[in-house]
Design an enzyme around this catalytic site. Structure first.
Site, short mmCIF file in Angstrom:
data_model
loop_
_atom_site.label_atom_id
_atom_site.label_comp_id
_atom_site.label_asym_id
_atom_site.label_seq_id
_atom_site.Cartn_x
_atom_site.Cartn_y
_atom_site.Cartn_z
N SER A 145 3.83 -12.17 11.79
CA SER A 145 4.12 -12.21 13.21
C SER A 145 3.58 -13.49 13.82
CB SER A 145 3.45 -11.01 13.88
OG SER A 145 3.46 -11.14 15.28
N TYR A 158 -3.46 -5.46 17.15
CA TYR A 158 -2.36 -5.92 16.30
C TYR A 158 -2.75 -7.23 15.64
CZ TYR A 158 2.35 -7.48 15.00
OH TYR A 158 3.44 -7.94 14.34
#
Length: 158
Positions: A145, A158
């Site tokens: 990501s 996250y």
């Protein structure tokens, strides 16, 4: 992957029910993949997504749950049995989640960490072992990501 590189066999997508996993499978098929194994939690959903995406090759599915790290070796072995020789294995799973929910429920945050980190580690190691047994080399693709480069306070878990 180059446009002129035909795939010799199949593709395995761990997290095969994800939108990006389906999109990657569709692209591999467009470039010559003859078989796709979608590995995820809901086999019926993965089949339906593959049909809806127009993936017109042999689609096989098997169970894979990133949270169940103790099952990864067997799940990946099954995926390789279904695929035959795989040119590529794509790890396309992960959860973003909601930081407020994680702060309210630390166990939920722990589950996300297991999926995103421990799941990636165990699945990668099991995949590398399976790829090494093939007659022809294969590639492990691990999706990540932009949050790894640009972390945000709003989703620090996250």
């Amino acid at each position: 992957m180059c446009n002129q590189c035909p795939l010799r066999s199949g593709l395995i997508v761990l997290g095969g029910g994800s939108e990006i996993g389906i999109a990657i499978a569709r692209e591999f098929v467009a470039r010559g993949a003859r078989a796709v194994v979608l590995a995820g939690r809901d086999q019926a959903q993965m089949r339906a997504q593959a049909l809806e995406a127009g993936i017109g090759v042999q689609i096989r599915t098997c169970n894979f749950d990133a949270r169940q790290t103790e099952s990864h070796v067997l799940a990946i072995e099954e995926a390789f049995t279904l695929a035959g020789e795989a040119q590529a294995v794509v790890l396309a799973f992960g959860v973003l989640g909601d930081t407020r929910s994680y702060e309210a429920n630390p166990a939920l945050a722990g589950g996300a960490v297991i999926t995103n980190f421990a799941g990636g580690v165990t699945a990668s190691l099991a995949t590398v072992r399976a790829l090494a047994r093939q007659a022809q080399p294969g590639t492990l693709v691990v999706l990540s990501s932009a949050a790894t480069l640009r972390p945000r306070p709003s989703n620090y878990i996250y």
